[in-house]
Design a protein around this motif. Structure first.
Motif, short mmCIF file in Angstrom:
data_model
loop_
_atom_site.label_atom_id
_atom_site.label_comp_id
_atom_site.label_asym_id
_atom_site.label_seq_id
_atom_site.Cartn_x
_atom_site.Cartn_y
_atom_site.Cartn_z
N HIS A 132 11.61 -78.15 -22.28
CA HIS A 132 12.12 -76.78 -22.15
C HIS A 132 11.41 -76.01 -21.05
N SER A 133 10.75 -76.73 -20.13
CA SER A 133 10.09 -76.08 -18.99
C SER A 133 9.96 -77.08 -17.86
N ILE A 134 9.72 -76.57 -16.64
CA ILE A 134 9.55 -77.45 -15.48
C ILE A 134 8.78 -76.70 -14.41
N THR A 135 7.98 -77.44 -13.60
CA THR A 135 7.27 -76.87 -12.47
C THR A 135 7.95 -77.34 -11.19
N LEU A 136 8.41 -76.41 -10.38
CA LEU A 136 9.09 -76.72 -9.11
C LEU A 136 8.03 -76.73 -8.02
N SER A 137 7.86 -77.84 -7.34
CA SER A 137 6.82 -77.98 -6.33
C SER A 137 7.45 -78.20 -4.95
N GLY A 138 6.58 -78.25 -3.89
CA GLY A 138 7.07 -78.46 -2.53
C GLY A 138 7.87 -77.28 -2.00
N LEU A 139 7.58 -76.06 -2.48
CA LEU A 139 8.33 -74.87 -2.04
C LEU A 139 7.72 -74.30 -0.76
N LYS A 140 8.52 -73.48 -0.07
CA LYS A 140 8.04 -72.81 1.13
C LYS A 140 7.35 -71.51 0.74
N PRO A 141 6.22 -71.18 1.38
CA PRO A 141 5.58 -69.89 1.09
C PRO A 141 6.48 -68.72 1.50
N ALA A 142 6.31 -67.63 0.79
CA ALA A 142 6.98 -66.36 1.09
C ALA A 142 8.50 -66.54 1.24
N THR A 143 9.10 -67.27 0.34
CA THR A 143 10.54 -67.56 0.41
C THR A 143 11.19 -67.26 -0.93
N GLU A 144 12.39 -66.67 -0.91
CA GLU A 144 13.13 -66.39 -2.16
C GLU A 144 13.91 -67.65 -2.56
N TYR A 145 13.83 -67.99 -3.84
CA TYR A 145 14.52 -69.15 -4.39
C TYR A 145 15.43 -68.71 -5.54
N SER A 146 16.64 -69.32 -5.62
CA SER A 146 17.55 -69.16 -6.76
C SER A 146 17.44 -70.41 -7.63
#
Length: 918
Positions: A132-146
């Motif tokens: 019932h949870s997940i960690t999203l990795s490899g994201l760009k800094p200072a960026t909006e995600y949907s």
């Protein structure tokens, strides 16, 4: 509609990410209230994107038609519920954690979740999880995600999507020095019109953090420790003290290089270098990495925690580049400091005079260390007193100096010379040529009391007056000395069988003597005395003799030779006065000879005797197997009969009977027609072709009693079983009884005895397989082979199946525990169905159950059986029950509806009546 309102309220009450992290993710509006409002609008928009969701069980319940209504209004589709309460739990610079609640009504249904996330202008990343949870990795800094999440069943059916958004953080390290570092960050979105500043915290492991503030978007951190990792965090602080979430990074300060790298000393194959400790590392664990090489070679790398090192295995006369750097425990290295050094040209090592002759000498030396890759040669100079030195060169490590004068001292020097003419220091030695000794000293002949010796003239003495001195002696006596100008001499008055040492040397007129040349000789020995045969066996014999006279002080041994007619002799030696001859053929005559042998191989005359070996008995008589009326015995071939024709005679009998006699050329035999359960005596002997017999070897054996015949299982109950068998054949006159053993898997066997041909096994466990074995036992304890069978006790069915109560949609049934299962793990399987439907099957470890979801006014067949852990099922017990018809008048809501309907009908009746009157 009530459930719809509840669900709307629930979603309206759910907090969005902006509300939960107010002041930490103010990246959409200028104030916390605007951010909260925008997120609530997004929640409502996501809420409007899917239909009202209902738990599956609720849909199923509502799909059933109520009594008195048509089935046309039944719902024909089930809505898969979406994940509930999608939250953003945390946000970092390159990762974020989201979670949600399980959709209602899916507790018993296999499902998982599909997560999709993306930033503007990119393709979405899609992943799945059963959590019932997940960690999203490899994201760009200072960026909006949907982020969207939906429920997925095993057949691939998906629910509608739920949506949320978040923006990652950003913190940069701009530069790092040994004691300082510069970090910067971007202004958070939405704070252009809001007074705020930034709080910076930094620390290295094991220390308290340093905290400072600034209104700028960058800061320089000073007074840092060199070569140390620091954790740095920054947060936004409003004027009211409200802080945002922390953004963090790590940095490591620069490591300082070693100071004042110095070459302390240089040798031919080694050099010592040192340096000072870099500043600022007094409290920091570190060591140093040293690299050194000469042109065209790979560098050698080593480490030390000291401030100096000795470099070894260097090449002499070679330039080396040396670099040193500081290394921390985490492997981080400073910049390099370097220097150069040149090793000394080494002199030849270990100069040795290998040999000296009358007119020549050989000298050698080892290659100087460190010159494996360097072109060089050696210069040799030698001279005797009063003469000019002779000079020569060689690229070898040795040289032979020739044309020397015999008996003269010479001085010799050697040095290393490079191609450029550079010479090492000299190494020197002295040598003296020798006076030549007589050549080829030979013992020409030896008798019992005399011997003749000779030699050749030494080289280089053709023009020199000289003679020879001869000395000879036996151990423990003074030497006899004589001289001659001849090249041979006969030594007389010697002792027989005695070793003599003989030396000869050259003697000049001035009395100077050469080295001695020597040899040994032994006069002929006496033969052994009184050769005797002490003992004779089948394959061996012992012989002995007395020591020959006159050899008490002389090293000697004896040579023994033995053979039988038509074979080659076997020869062996011993220093003892006796020997055991082995590997002989049995029953065979041997000739034996013995002679004395001195250390030089000189032999005495032979003394001889004859002996005849004994015929051997069969070896290792063994009872291989015993049956009821037969037995197999075997033996090994007697030693020494491999080449001799022979057979074996076997005799066997039981007490009170005559022996049976038979013969065989094999090493085993099967004795048949024996009486069962009887002891027999068995003897075997070897027989040659001439009829000669060996001694007897014997053993005893007892035949096996007959096993019980036709073991049968007569009857089986839940806790007992009866088995029987027939009497074994041939035991009518023999006292015996039977031993019965039975057990279930994983238990120890129960053992009992009986003189009867049947037995009842009691105290068994119901529904259990048992292995049963029976054997015959004689009075002496001898047992027959086992006969075995298996049986399985009956598994008892549940007792007294009763219908305890019946309702419109449920019924309660119960039963008693089956007898004999108090210690046995078990449960019950219940099956129930109404005519024309598939049975419902359930299990319980209880003695009762309530059957639910039944149809009202319907007859049901119910069966119950006992089930063991291994899946074994008892017989079924069954009953029937009929659910109660639905009684609408017992429900107030239905009565009220009927009353209203009657009132409407009466009102319409009255209206029509008034109109008819008009």
């Amino acid at each position: 509609m009530g459930s719809r309102c509840c669900r709307d309220d629930k979603h309206l009450d759910k907090k969005g990410p902006a509300e939960e992290v107010l002041g930490e993710h103010l990246d959409k509006k200028g104030s916390a209230e605007e951010v909260l409002g925008e997120n609530i609008d997004k929640e409502k928009e996501a809420e409007m994107n899917f239909k009202e969701e209902k738990p599956l069980k609720q849909v199923r319940d509502e799909s059933k038609p109520e009594e008195g209504f048509s089935g046309r209004n039944r719902e024909t589709s089930q809505v898969l519920p979406a994940p509930d309460q999608l939250n953003v739990d945390s946000v970092e610079t390159t990762s974020a954690a989201v979670s949600w609640s399980q959709p209602p009504g899916l507790n018993q249904i296999q499902h998982h979740y599909q997560i999709s996330y993306r930033c503007p202008g990119t393709e979405p990343h899609i992943t799945t999880t059963s959590s019932h949870s997940i960690t999203l990795s490899g994201l760009k800094p200072a960026t909006e995600y949907s982020v969207t999440v939906c429920t997925v069943l095993e057949n691939g059916e998906q629910s509608q999507l739920v949506l949320t958004t978040f923006t990652t953080d950003q913190l940069n390290v701009d530069s790092v020095d040994t004691t300082s570092a510069a970090v910067s960050w971007s202004q958070p979105p939405g704070l252009d019109q809001t007074q705020h500043h930034y709080q910076i915290s930094y620390h290295c492991p094991g220390t308290e953090p340093h905290i400072t503030t600034t209104s700028s978007h960058s800061i320089t951190l000073s007074d840092l420790q060199c070569g140390t990792q620091y954790s740095v965090t920054v947060c936004t602080v409003l004027e009211n003290g409200k802080k945002s979430k922390l953004v963090s990074t790590t940095l490591t300060t620069v490591l300082p290089v070693p100071d004042q790298l110095t070459v302390d000393s240089v040798d031919t194959t080694s050099a010592a270098v040192s340096w000072n400790q870099p500043p600022g590392l007094d409290q920091t664990q570190h060591h140093y990495q040293i690299s050194y090489h000469c042109p065209g070679t790979e560098p050698h790398i080593t480490t030390t925690s000291s401030h100096s090192i000795t470099l070894s295995d260097l090449q002499g006369g070679t330039q080396y580049s040396v670099t040193v750097c500081t290394v921390l425990e985490n492997g981080k290295q400073s910049q390099l400091v370097s220097t150069t050094l040149t090793t000394i040209l080494p002199a030849p090592d270990q100069m040795t005079v290998k040999s000296v002759d009358s007119t020549s000498a050989a000298v050698s030396w080892s290659q100087p260390p460190g010159l494996d890759q360097t072109q060089h040669h050696y210069q040799i100079s030698y001279h005797c007193p009063g003469t000019e030195p002779h000079i020569t060169t060689t690229s070898s490590h040795s040289i032979t100096l020739s044309d020397l004068q015999c008996g003269t001292q010479y001085s010799v020097t050697v040095c290393t010379v490079l191609e450029n003419g550079k010479q090492s220091q000299l190494v020197s030695t002295t040598l003296t040529t020798i006076l030549p000794v007589p050549d080829q000293l030979t013992v020409d002949s030896v008798e019992t009391t005399s011997a003749a010796v000779s030699w050749s003239q030494p080289p280089g003495l053709n023009q020199t007056q000289h003679h020879y001195q001869i000395s000879y002696r036996c151990p423990g006596t003074k030497p006899h000395i004589t001289t001659t100008s001849s090249h041979s001499i006969t030594l007389s008055d010697l002792q027989c069988g005695t070793q003599y040492s003989v030396t000869v040397c050259t003697v000049l007129e001035n009395g100077k003597k050469s080295k001695l040349v020597s040899t040994t000789l032994t006069t002929v020995p006496s033969a052994p005395d009184q050769l005797n045969v002490d003992s004779v066996d089948t394959t061996s014999a012992a012989v002995s003799w007395n020591q020959p006279p006159g050899l008490d002080q002389t090293q000697h041994h004896y040579q023994i030779s033995y053979r039988c007619p038509g074979t080659e002799p076997h020869i062996t030696t011993t220093s003892s006065h006796s020997i055991t001859l082995s590997d002989l053929q049995c029953g065979t005559q041997y000739s034996v000879t013995v002679c004395t042998v001195l250390e030089n191989g000189k032999k005495s005359k032979l003394v001889s005797t004859t002996l005849t070996t004994v015929l051997p008995v069969p070896d290792q008589l063994t009872v291989e197997s015993v049956e009821t009326t037969s037995a197999a015995v075997s033996w090994s071939q007697p030693p020494g009969l491999d080449q001799t024709q022979h057979n074996y005679q076997i005799s066997y009998h039981c007490p009170g009977t005559k022996p049976h006699i038979t013969t065989t050329s094999s090493h085993s035999i099967t004795l048949s027609d024996l009486q069962c359960g009887t002891q027999y005596s068995v003897t075997v002997c070897t027989v040659l072709e001439n009829g000669k017999k060996s001694q007897l070897v014997s053993t005893t054996l007892t035949t096996v009693p007959s096993a019980p015949d036709q073991l049968n299982v007569d009857s089986v109950d839940t806790t007992s079983a009866a088995v029987s068998w027939n009497q074994p054949p041939g035991l009518d006159q023999t006292q015996h009884h039977y031993q019965i053993s039975y057990h279930s898997p994983g238990t120890k066997p129960h053992i009992t005895t009986t003189s009867s041909h049947s037995i009842t096994l009691s105290d068994l466990q119901g529904g259990t397989q048992y292995s049963v074995t029976v054997c015959t036992v004689l009075e002496n304890g001898k047992k027959s082979k086992l006969v075995s069978t298996t049986l399985t006790t009956i598994l008892p069915a549940p007792d007294q199946l009763n219908v305890d109560s019946v309702d419109t949609t449920s019924a309660a049934v119960s039963w008693n525990q089956p007898p004999g299962l108090d210690q046995t793990q078990h449960h019950y399987q219940i099956s129930y169905h109404c005519p024309g439907t598939e049975p419902h099957i359930t299990t319980t470890s209880s003695h009762s159950i309530t059957l639910s979801d039944l149809q009202c006014g319907t007859q049901y067949s119910v069966t119950v059986c006992t089930v063991l852990e291994n899946g074994k099922i008892s017989k079924l017990v069954s009953t029937t029950l009929t659910t109660i018809h639905f009684q609408w008048w017992k429900r107030p809501s239905r009565v009220a509806a009927v009353c209203v309907l009657l009132a409407v009908i009466i009102g319409l009746w009255d209206s029509y009546a008034e109109r008819d009157q008009l």
